[in-house]
Write an enzyme that holds these catalytic residues in place. Structure first.
Site, PDB file in Angstrom:
ATOM      1  N   ALA A  73       0.819  -1.072   0.203  1.00 22.60           N
ATOM      2  CA  ALA A  73      -0.222  -0.063  -0.388  1.00 22.60           C
ATOM      3  C   ALA A  73       0.618   1.340   0.036  1.00 22.60           C
ATOM      4  O   ALA A  73       1.802   1.482   0.630  1.00 22.60           O
ATOM      5  CB  ALA A  73      -0.518  -0.182   1.230  1.00 22.60           C
ATOM      6  N   GLN A  75       1.505   5.873  -1.502  1.00 19.64           N
ATOM      7  CA  GLN A  75       1.190   6.530  -2.300  1.00 19.64           C
ATOM      8  C   GLN A  75       1.678   6.634  -3.236  1.00 19.64           C
ATOM      9  O   GLN A  75       2.885   6.687  -3.003  1.00 19.64           O
ATOM     10  CB  GLN A  75       0.769   8.186  -1.948  1.00 19.64           C
ATOM     11  CG  GLN A  75       0.143   9.329  -2.091  1.00 19.64           C
ATOM     12  CD  GLN A  75       1.214   9.841  -3.398  1.00 19.64           C
ATOM     13  OE1 GLN A  75       0.484   9.662  -5.090  1.00 19.64           O
ATOM     14  NE2 GLN A  75       3.515   9.992  -3.808  1.00 19.64           N
ATOM     15  N   TYR A 141       8.578  10.816  -2.455  1.00 18.99           N
ATOM     16  CA  TYR A 141       7.827  10.203  -2.605  1.00 18.99           C
ATOM     17  C   TYR A 141       9.412   9.425  -2.187  1.00 18.99           C
ATOM     18  O   TYR A 141       9.541   7.971  -1.525  1.00 18.99           O
ATOM     19  CB  TYR A 141       7.969  10.005  -3.554  1.00 18.99           C
ATOM     20  CG  TYR A 141       7.348   8.376  -4.259  1.00 18.99           C
ATOM     21  CD1 TYR A 141       6.489   7.180  -3.863  1.00 18.99           C
ATOM     22  CD2 TYR A 141       8.471   7.463  -5.099  1.00 18.99           C
ATOM     23  CE1 TYR A 141       6.137   6.544  -4.305  1.00 18.99           C
ATOM     24  CE2 TYR A 141       8.136   6.040  -5.567  1.00 18.99           C
ATOM     25  CZ  TYR A 141       7.154   5.548  -4.853  1.00 18.99           C
ATOM     26  OH  TYR A 141       7.089   4.315  -5.673  1.00 18.99           O
ATOM     27  N   LYS A 145      10.740   6.447   0.758  1.00 16.65           N
ATOM     28  CA  LYS A 145      10.790   5.592   0.372  1.00 16.65           C
ATOM     29  C   LYS A 145      12.273   5.061   1.366  1.00 16.65           C
ATOM     30  O   LYS A 145      12.221   3.884   2.148  1.00 16.65           O
ATOM     31  CB  LYS A 145      11.113   4.734  -0.861  1.00 16.65           C
ATOM     32  CG  LYS A 145       9.600   3.976  -1.754  1.00 16.65           C
ATOM     33  CD  LYS A 145       8.722   3.430  -1.238  1.00 16.65           C
ATOM     34  CE  LYS A 145       7.555   3.117  -1.733  1.00 16.65           C
ATOM     35  NZ  LYS A 145       7.104   2.101  -1.776  1.00 16.65           N
ATOM     36  N   ASN A 170      11.026   0.140 -12.945  1.00 17.78           N
ATOM     37  CA  ASN A 170       9.241   0.159 -13.151  1.00 17.78           C
ATOM     38  C   ASN A 170       9.050  -0.958 -13.540  1.00 17.78           C
ATOM     39  O   ASN A 170       9.467  -1.611 -14.555  1.00 17.78           O
ATOM     40  CB  ASN A 170       9.820   1.182 -14.963  1.00 17.78           C
ATOM     41  CG  ASN A 170       9.921   2.719 -13.732  1.00 17.78           C
ATOM     42  OD1 ASN A 170      11.235   2.800 -13.323  1.00 17.78           O
ATOM     43  ND2 ASN A 170       9.253   3.588 -15.035  1.00 17.78           N
ATOM     44  N   VAL A 184       3.223   3.577 -17.589  1.00 18.73           N
ATOM     45  CA  VAL A 184       3.653   3.932 -18.882  1.00 18.73           C
ATOM     46  C   VAL A 184       3.076   3.702 -19.850  1.00 18.73           C
ATOM     47  O   VAL A 184       2.554   3.053 -20.818  1.00 18.73           O
ATOM     48  CB  VAL A 184       4.847   5.202 -19.446  1.00 18.73           C
ATOM     49  CG1 VAL A 184       6.091   3.828 -19.690  1.00 18.73           C
ATOM     50  CG2 VAL A 184       4.425   5.717 -21.143  1.00 18.73           C
ATOM     51  N   ARG A 208      14.299   4.062 -18.627  1.00 17.51           N
ATOM     52  CA  ARG A 208      14.103   3.364 -17.154  1.00 17.51           C
ATOM     53  C   ARG A 208      13.991   1.847 -17.386  1.00 17.51           C
ATOM     54  O   ARG A 208      14.351   1.723 -18.600  1.00 17.51           O
ATOM     55  CB  ARG A 208      12.225   3.456 -16.869  1.00 17.51           C
ATOM     56  CG  ARG A 208      11.890   4.872 -16.876  1.00 17.51           C
ATOM     57  CD  ARG A 208      12.025   5.639 -15.501  1.00 17.51           C
ATOM     58  NE  ARG A 208      11.966   6.955 -15.646  1.00 17.51           N
ATOM     59  CZ  ARG A 208      13.004   7.728 -15.843  1.00 17.51           C
ATOM     60  NH1 ARG A 208      13.670   7.774 -16.380  1.00 17.51           N
ATOM     61  NH2 ARG A 208      12.167   9.248 -15.386  1.00 17.51           N
ATOM     62  N   GLU A 268      11.899  15.219 -14.244  1.00 18.32           N
ATOM     63  CA  GLU A 268      11.782  14.090 -14.675  1.00 18.32           C
ATOM     64  C   GLU A 268      13.498  13.111 -14.868  1.00 18.32           C
ATOM     65  O   GLU A 268      13.676  13.864 -15.128  1.00 18.32           O
ATOM     66  CB  GLU A 268      10.836  13.992 -16.070  1.00 18.32           C
ATOM     67  CG  GLU A 268      11.148  12.445 -16.211  1.00 18.32           C
ATOM     68  CD  GLU A 268       9.750  12.023 -17.646  1.00 18.32           C
ATOM     69  OE1 GLU A 268       9.684  10.827 -17.289  1.00 18.32           O
ATOM     70  OE2 GLU A 268       9.804  13.351 -17.876  1.00 18.32           O
TER      71      GLU A 268
END
Length: 309
Positions: A73, A75, A141, A145, A170, A184, A208, A268
Site C-alpha cells: 500500500a 502513495q 516519494y 521510501k 519500473n 506509462v 527506465r 523528471e
C-alpha cells in the site's frame, strides 16, 4: 504462514497475494480500494477495507496476528509527492509506522517492503547501479521510501523484526492502472488499443528499467524465507527509452502510429537502471520475462478487458 498484504487489491500487491494463496499461505489483505479493485482480490484471501493510517490497524493486528507483513500500500505518484509532501509522508511513512507499531505488539516477525529502485537513488552516477550506490532522492516519494527503509532497520535492531526492502525497477504488466500519472506501459497500451495518440513527454530519450510484475512475484515468494536483512534491487539492468517503448507497444498492439512529443515534465529523472546481482546471490532471483514478451502479455490483458464492439 499468515501473511498480511497491504495494497493487496492493487496492481502488484494482488499478484503477490494470489501467489501466496497458491502456495498455501493464510492471506489477509488490507486495502482502502482508493486505487485497488475488489475484483483483483484472490479467492481464498480475506479482505479488510481499511486505510493503513487507521487506528483500527491495531485491532486488526491483534485479531489476525500475521507473522509476515508484505507492504505494498502506498502513495505512488511521484509528481503528487512533489505537489503535496504532507500527504505523501502521511501515507508512505506514517502508514508504515502505524503497521509496524501494531505489528511489533502482536507477533510480527518479518516485513517484505515494496521500495523503489528508481526514485531512491536520484540521478544515478553508475548504470546499472547496485544497492551501494548513493541514495539521493529528488522527490518526497523517494525520500519517504528511503526513510521507511531506515525505520525497518530500527525495528529490526530494537524488536528483532526481519526485513527485506525490495527495490523495484519500473514495474509493468496485467492489472496496471492506466489512469493518472503512474504506469506509462498501461497508459500507452490503453490509448493505442482505442486508436488514440499517446503523447511522449519531452524528447522521449529518458530511460527506465522495465521489469515484469510476474518476475517480482517470484522475488516476494523467495524473500519469505531469507535470513538476509536489507535492500535488494529487482530489475533487468537494461535501459529502454520511451521512444523505443512506444514503438514496441505499437507493434504489440498491431498499430502503425508516429511519435508525438509534448513538453518535458520538469524534474523528471533522465536515466534509470538497477543492478540485481545481489538478489541473484541472496535469493537466486533473476528476471525471466523479456520486455517484448512482457509487453505482449500486457497488451493481451488490456485487449481482453476492452468492451465488445
Amino acid at each position: 504462514m499468515k501473511i498480511l498484504v497491504t495494497g493487496g487489491a492493487g496492481f502488484i500487491g494482488s499478484h503477490v497475494a494470489e501467489a501466496f494463496v497458491r502456495e498455501g499461505h493464510d492471506v489477509v489483505i488490507v486495502d482502502d480500494l482508493s486505487s485497488g479493485r475488489e475484483e483483483n482480490v484472490p479467492a481464498g484471501a480475506k479482505l479488510h477495507v481499511l486505510d493503513v493510517r487507521s487506528g483500527l490497524i491495531e485491532d486488526l493486528m491483534a485479531k489476525e496476528r500475521p507473522e509476515v507483513l508484505c507492504h505494498h500500500a502506498a502513495q505512488m505518484d511521484v509528481r503528487r509527492s512533489v505537489a503535496d509532501p504532507l500527504f505523501d509522508a502521511g501515507v508512505n511513512i506514517i502508514g508504515l509506522l502505524n503497521l509496524l507499531e501494531a505489528g511489533r505488539k502482536h507477533g510480527l516477525q518479518r516485513v517484505l517492503f515494496a521500495s523503489t529502485g528508481g526514485a531512491i537513488y536520484g540521478e544515478q552516477e553508475v548504470f546499472p547501479c547496485p544497492e551501494t550506490h548513493p541514495t539521493a532522492p529528488v522527490s518526497p516519494y523517494g525520500v519517504a521510501k528511503l526513510a521507511s527503509e531506515k525505520y525497518l532497520h530500527f525495528y529490526h535492531t530494537e524488536y528483532g523484526i526481519r526485513w527485506v526492502a525490495l527495490r523495484y525497477a519500473n514495474v509493468y504488466g496485467p492489472r496496471q492502472n492506466p489512469h493518472g500519472e503512474a504506469g506509462v506501459v498501461a497508459i500507452f497500451t490503453e490509448k493505442l488499443l482505442r486508436g488514440e495518440q499517446p503523447v511522449i513527454n519531452g524528447d522521449g530519450k529518458q530511460t527506465r528499467d522495465y521489469v515484469f510484475v510476474g518476475d517480482l512475484v517470484r522475488a516476494n515468494l523467495l524473500a519469505l524465507n531469507t535470513d538476509y536483512c536489507g535492500p535488494l534491487n529487482l530489475g533487468t539492468g537494461r535501459e529502454t527509452d520511451v521512444n523505443t517503448l512506444f514503438h514496441l507497444l505499437c507493434r504489440a498492439c498491431g498499430v502503425d502510429m508516429p511519435e508525438r512529443h509534448g513538453p518535458a515534465k520538469p524534474g523528471e529523472q533522465r536515466r534509470s537502471s538497477i543492478d540485481s546481482s545481489l538478489a541473484k546471490r541472496i535469493l537466486g532471483w533473476e528476471p525471466e520475462v523479456e520486455l517484448e514478451r512482457g509487453l505482449a502479455l500486457t497488451v493481451e490483458y488490456f485487449r481482453q478487458r476492452r468492451p465488445a464492439g
